[in-house]
Motif scaffolding. Structure first.
Motif: not given
Length: 317
Positions: A244-261
């Motif tokens: 994950g590198g610099a993003g190891e401690r950050v875990a913003v979720p991606l809801p289904a609608w965001a994945l679709e977009a």
């Protein structure tokens, strides 16, 4: 291996050898002393699609095995045109190989033909193995069914194995966009995070292929999947920790609608992430195959050692 083969250097024929899995198989077969002949669309290939099955026959004659990985990438929007290309690229290549094998005087001992673990239903209640697994519905399943039917109906007595392959993990390929999301801070669960993620390390793809070549008692569908399937939430957590590198401690979720977009923007299908694929390698385990990477943490640790920092290239379909 077939003891009747007379060549000192056994030959393996790979159709689709320039792809992610094909490149890995080719390198490892060469390392282990095989000659590798390729079927594809490039001038450097030993035989090319569209030039008649007699050209394919000359390459297949006397080989130990043929491995067909040919097919258009599914990482694209499913328009009428791309859907037709996805289906035809798989069934037509399989049909051509079947006709070529039928005309061989000394055909390969085994025909290993790609299929997909996506053929099973969206499963969260139990794993799907070759014996009790339930096939699903929808476009991807229809393609897989047609692919396997073409293999089964091919007019040759060569032993046939349908490789129901799950997501192949290595340095590159399908893992790159997941790593990129984690490194940008979007390494949380995708959708509700409960969908199962079945996978297999590239080294075990090669190991399983060699195992199946040496087992004349095995035919029909074989699941290429590691024994440990994880949830999407577990997948993203482990990817963050390992690469994950610099993003190891950050875990913003991606809801289904965001994945679709997002899928529309990068011209792919959210189904590739949201469908629950819980595939169990029943045939491989029952026949004594020992996985080099049965656990995801070990697979990711191995891949991390070969993965550069920063955002990674992601080929589009």
């Amino acid at each position: 291996m077939n003891p009747d083969r007379t060549e000192l250097q056994p030959t393996v024929v790979i159709a689709g050898a320039s792809g992610f899995i094909g490149t890995h198989l080719r390198r490892h077969f060469l390392r282990d002393g095989f000659r590798v002949a390729s079927i594809g669309r490039h001038a450097s290939d030993d035989a090319r699609w569209g030039e008649g099955y007699l050209g394919l026959t000359s390459v297949l004659e006397g080989a130990e095995a043929v491995i067909n990985l040919a097919g258009r990438s599914v990482s694209c929007r499913y328009t009428q045109r791309t859907a037709d290309e996805i289906l035809r690229s798989r069934t037509e290549a399989t049909e051509a190989l079947g006709r070529a094998l039928a005309s061989c005087g000394q055909p390969p001992s085994v025909w290993l033909n790609a299929s997909t673990g996506t053929i099973y239903r969206d499963a969260r209640d139990r794993p799907q193995d070759e014996r009790t697994g339930e096939l699903g519905s929808g476009f991807s399943v229809a393609v897989a069914r047609a692919w396997e039917q073409e293999l089964a109906e091919a007019p040759t007595a060569v032993r046939k194995v349908a490789l129901r392959t799950t997501i192949a993990l290595g340095a590159g390929g399908a893992l790159n966009p997941i790593i990129n999301l984690a490194r940008m801070g979007f390494g949380g669960p995708q959708g509700d995070g409960g969908q199962r993620f079945s996978w297999i390390h590239l080294d075990d793809v090669y190991g399983a292929v060699r195992h199946l070549m040496d087992r004349p008692d095995i035919s029909g569908p074989v699941n290429l999947a590691a024994p440990e399937a994880v949830t999407n939430r577990e997948l993203m957590d482990r990817v963050r920790r390992h690469v994950g590198g610099a993003g190891e401690r950050v875990a913003v979720p991606l809801p289904a609608w965001a994945l679709e977009a997002g899928a529309r923007i990068i011209r792919t299908e959210a189904e590739l992430v949201l469908k629950s694929r819980w595939v169990h390698p029943g045939v491989l385990l029952d026949s004594g195959y020992r996985f080099a990477f049965p656990v995801l943490d070990d697979a990711l640790a191995d891949i991390a050692a070969a993965t550069p920092r920063g955002l990674l290239p992601v080929p589009l379909g």
